[in-house]
Design an enzyme around this catalytic site. Sequence first.
Site, PDB file in Angstrom:
ATOM      1  N   HIS A 183      90.844 -62.903 -16.973  1.00  0.00           N
ATOM      2  CA  HIS A 183      90.210 -62.363 -18.177  1.00  0.00           C
ATOM      3  C   HIS A 183      88.788 -61.946 -17.830  1.00  0.00           C
ATOM      4  O   HIS A 183      88.122 -62.642 -17.054  1.00  0.00           O
ATOM      5  CB  HIS A 183      90.194 -63.419 -19.290  1.00  0.00           C
ATOM      6  CG  HIS A 183      90.025 -62.844 -20.648  1.00  0.00           C
ATOM      7  ND1 HIS A 183      88.799 -62.484 -21.143  1.00  0.00           N
ATOM      8  CD2 HIS A 183      90.931 -62.531 -21.601  1.00  0.00           C
ATOM      9  CE1 HIS A 183      88.959 -61.992 -22.361  1.00  0.00           C
ATOM     10  NE2 HIS A 183      90.234 -61.992 -22.661  1.00  0.00           N
ATOM     11  N   ASP A 223      98.131 -64.379 -23.131  1.00  0.00           N
ATOM     12  CA  ASP A 223      99.476 -63.813 -22.958  1.00  0.00           C
ATOM     13  C   ASP A 223     100.404 -64.676 -22.115  1.00  0.00           C
ATOM     14  O   ASP A 223     101.606 -64.412 -22.060  1.00  0.00           O
ATOM     15  CB  ASP A 223      99.377 -62.422 -22.296  1.00  0.00           C
ATOM     16  CG  ASP A 223      98.760 -61.414 -23.247  1.00  0.00           C
ATOM     17  OD1 ASP A 223      99.153 -61.417 -24.419  1.00  0.00           O
ATOM     18  OD2 ASP A 223      97.894 -60.642 -22.817  1.00  0.00           O
TER      19      ASP A 223
HETATM   20  N1  COA Z   1      96.419 -62.749 -10.658  1.00  0.00           N
HETATM   21  C1  COA Z   1      95.831 -62.926  -9.473  1.00  0.00           C
HETATM   22  N2  COA Z   1      94.534 -62.630  -9.219  1.00  0.00           N
HETATM   23  C2  COA Z   1      93.827 -62.129 -10.219  1.00  0.00           C
HETATM   24  C3  COA Z   1      94.379 -61.918 -11.504  1.00  0.00           C
HETATM   25  C4  COA Z   1      95.724 -62.246 -11.699  1.00  0.00           C
HETATM   26  N3  COA Z   1      96.305 -62.056 -12.874  1.00  0.00           N
HETATM   27  N4  COA Z   1      93.437 -61.409 -12.315  1.00  0.00           N
HETATM   28  C5  COA Z   1      92.330 -61.288 -11.581  1.00  0.00           C
HETATM   29  N5  COA Z   1      92.566 -61.725 -10.323  1.00  0.00           N
HETATM   30  C6  COA Z   1      91.599 -61.735  -9.219  1.00  0.00           C
HETATM   31  C7  COA Z   1      91.522 -60.347  -8.629  1.00  0.00           C
HETATM   32  O1  COA Z   1      92.449 -60.168  -7.597  1.00  0.00           O
HETATM   33  C8  COA Z   1      90.096 -60.316  -8.156  1.00  0.00           C
HETATM   34  O2  COA Z   1      90.038 -61.063  -6.963  1.00  0.00           O
HETATM   35  P1  COA Z   1      89.073 -60.647  -5.753  1.00  0.00           P
HETATM   36  O3  COA Z   1      87.689 -60.674  -6.336  1.00  0.00           O
HETATM   37  O4  COA Z   1      89.333 -61.703  -4.743  1.00  0.00           O
HETATM   38  O5  COA Z   1      89.509 -59.272  -5.352  1.00  0.00           O
HETATM   39  C9  COA Z   1      89.333 -61.101  -9.238  1.00  0.00           C
HETATM   40  O6  COA Z   1      90.310 -62.008  -9.750  1.00  0.00           O
HETATM   41  C10 COA Z   1      88.759 -60.232 -10.348  1.00  0.00           C
HETATM   42  O7  COA Z   1      89.830 -59.450 -10.885  1.00  0.00           O
HETATM   43  P2  COA Z   1      89.629 -58.089 -11.692  1.00  0.00           P
HETATM   44  O8  COA Z   1      90.950 -57.423 -11.826  1.00  0.00           O
HETATM   45  O9  COA Z   1      88.511 -57.310 -11.080  1.00  0.00           O
HETATM   46  O10 COA Z   1      89.128 -58.634 -13.101  1.00  0.00           O
HETATM   47  P3  COA Z   1      88.916 -57.765 -14.412  1.00  0.00           P
HETATM   48  O11 COA Z   1      87.960 -58.528 -15.242  1.00  0.00           O
HETATM   49  O12 COA Z   1      88.595 -56.346 -14.106  1.00  0.00           O
HETATM   50  O13 COA Z   1      90.370 -57.739 -15.077  1.00  0.00           O
HETATM   51  C11 COA Z   1      92.340 -58.434 -16.214  1.00  0.00           C
HETATM   52  C12 COA Z   1      90.803 -58.613 -16.054  1.00  0.00           C
HETATM   53  C13 COA Z   1      92.769 -59.243 -17.421  1.00  0.00           C
HETATM   54  C14 COA Z   1      92.668 -56.949 -16.472  1.00  0.00           C
HETATM   55  C15 COA Z   1      93.026 -58.949 -14.935  1.00  0.00           C
HETATM   56  O14 COA Z   1      92.745 -60.317 -14.762  1.00  0.00           O
HETATM   57  C16 COA Z   1      94.526 -58.697 -14.954  1.00  0.00           C
HETATM   58  O15 COA Z   1      94.964 -57.602 -14.584  1.00  0.00           O
HETATM   59  N6  COA Z   1      95.351 -59.699 -15.360  1.00  0.00           N
HETATM   60  C17 COA Z   1      96.783 -59.558 -15.422  1.00  0.00           C
HETATM   61  C18 COA Z   1      97.191 -58.842 -16.696  1.00  0.00           C
HETATM   62  C19 COA Z   1      96.943 -59.666 -17.937  1.00  0.00           C
HETATM   63  O16 COA Z   1      97.323 -60.829 -18.026  1.00  0.00           O
HETATM   64  N7  COA Z   1      96.306 -59.033 -18.945  1.00  0.00           N
HETATM   65  C20 COA Z   1      96.062 -59.658 -20.231  1.00  0.00           C
HETATM   66  C21 COA Z   1      94.619 -59.836 -20.483  1.00  0.00           C
HETATM   67  S1  COA Z   1      94.324 -60.759 -21.971  1.00  0.00           S
END
Ligand code: COA
Length: 380
Positions: free
Chosen positions: A261, A317
């Site tokens: 998140h 979620d």
């Molecule tokens: N599983 C594994 N690793 C994850 C992850 C996940 N669901 N979400 C984030 N990370 C890791 C990333 O790989 C990244 O690692 P790194 O710094 O070693 O490369 C770090 O955490 C930051 O991730 P990032 O995608 O840049 O964070 P964000 O703030 O831009 O994105 C979300 C937030 C929610 C979009 C992202 O966590 C995600 O795609 N989650 C899965 C989808 C989901 O559950 N969405 C519902 C949100 S309420």
Amino acid sequence: MEQASFSKGLEGVVAATSDICRIDGNAGKLYYRGYSIEDLARHSSFEEVTFLLLNEHLPTESELKEFQERMRRSRALNPEILEMIRNFPSDGKPMELLQAVVSYLSGYVEHKIQHSAFCDCRITLHQVVQLASVVATYHRFRQGKDYVEPDMSLSHGGNFLYMMRGEKPEDYEGRIMDVAFLLHAEHGFNASTFTARVVASTIATCYSSISAAIGALSGPLHGGANEEVLKMLDKIGSVKNVDSWFTKAIENKQKIMGYGHRVYKTKDPRAKIIEEFLQELSEKKNDSRDYDILKKLETKALTVLGTKDDPVYPNVDFFSGSVFKLLGIPPSLFTPIFACGRVAGWLAHILEQRKDNRIYRPKSLYHGPDPRPYVLIEDR
Ligand code: COA
């Protein structure tokens, strides 16, 4: 080239002040108008939370009774809307249906005189109430079943299940559904809420704002992750496969759905509440496959994702899709259900935006070509 700093995705940018929602991402706390989400989930209802969000205080007993009656009177769908749902293409997207219905509803507002850019949305509550009736009825029509008239004695969540199933839900099911709406009702300046405020800032009607917000929510980066969690669970299949599936997922740099998140740096407080519902439903329905897999996955993920410098934990979620599944709701309705809850928050933000309005008009950094002469078509 123009020089200025900018923040991609507006990360970290403060776009307004707000009194509605407070999120403490490090402590994993969420408050609606100062009340913790745990207290609201335990003691309140979707109707009361809608009152709180729109009126800035908890209602007295008589205020709640009057508000509830008004909300419940708005549940029934008129024949034109039923026709619209019936004629919606079978392969159409239900979020687009919701957008269309909200726009259409604006022509059916009882209080026509007040229906303007400054109408009192606390009186014209159709947008809040009718979304749930539309989603339930859409589900029935797709199954070749008839429209079910709302039951005024049920909570908002209980009535949603009733209109969807045509049978009264168990009390515990109605309560879980009602709290699920409540948990989704508000969450600060997310993409759809920001959209609602941007549209409201042009002095458009609340119907235009909400329709636009539904569009923003329809994208997979906003709504929809719980649907992906169910697909992930089916791929994992059983508890015994969790370790090997997770190890492979991490090796392949695959994201774990329902994890991570932008704001929470610990377990999402809503995930903790929904997890309890999943445990309860799994026991009552004698089906604990999803719960068992998710708990094993959470324990396993804690050792890897929970120990990173920027740790990653379950979000709202992670458990919610399985709760909806056990309530008999198909995945295609998950994002529309999110909209049915969040519409209360959108409306609160629209009202707040109007109180001290200034149109949103950010800038962009121009990176295009320098000024150049127009070339006539025959010379290109
Ligand atoms: N599983 C594994 N690793 C994850 C992850 C996940 N669901 N979400 C984030 N990370 C890791 C990333 O790989 C990244 O690692 P790194 O710094 O070693 O490369 C770090 O955490 C930051 O991730 P990032 O995608 O840049 O964070 P964000 O703030 O831009 O994105 C979300 C937030 C929610 C979009 C992202 O966590 C995600 O795609 N989650 C899965 C989808 C989901 O559950 N969405 C519902 C949100 S309420």
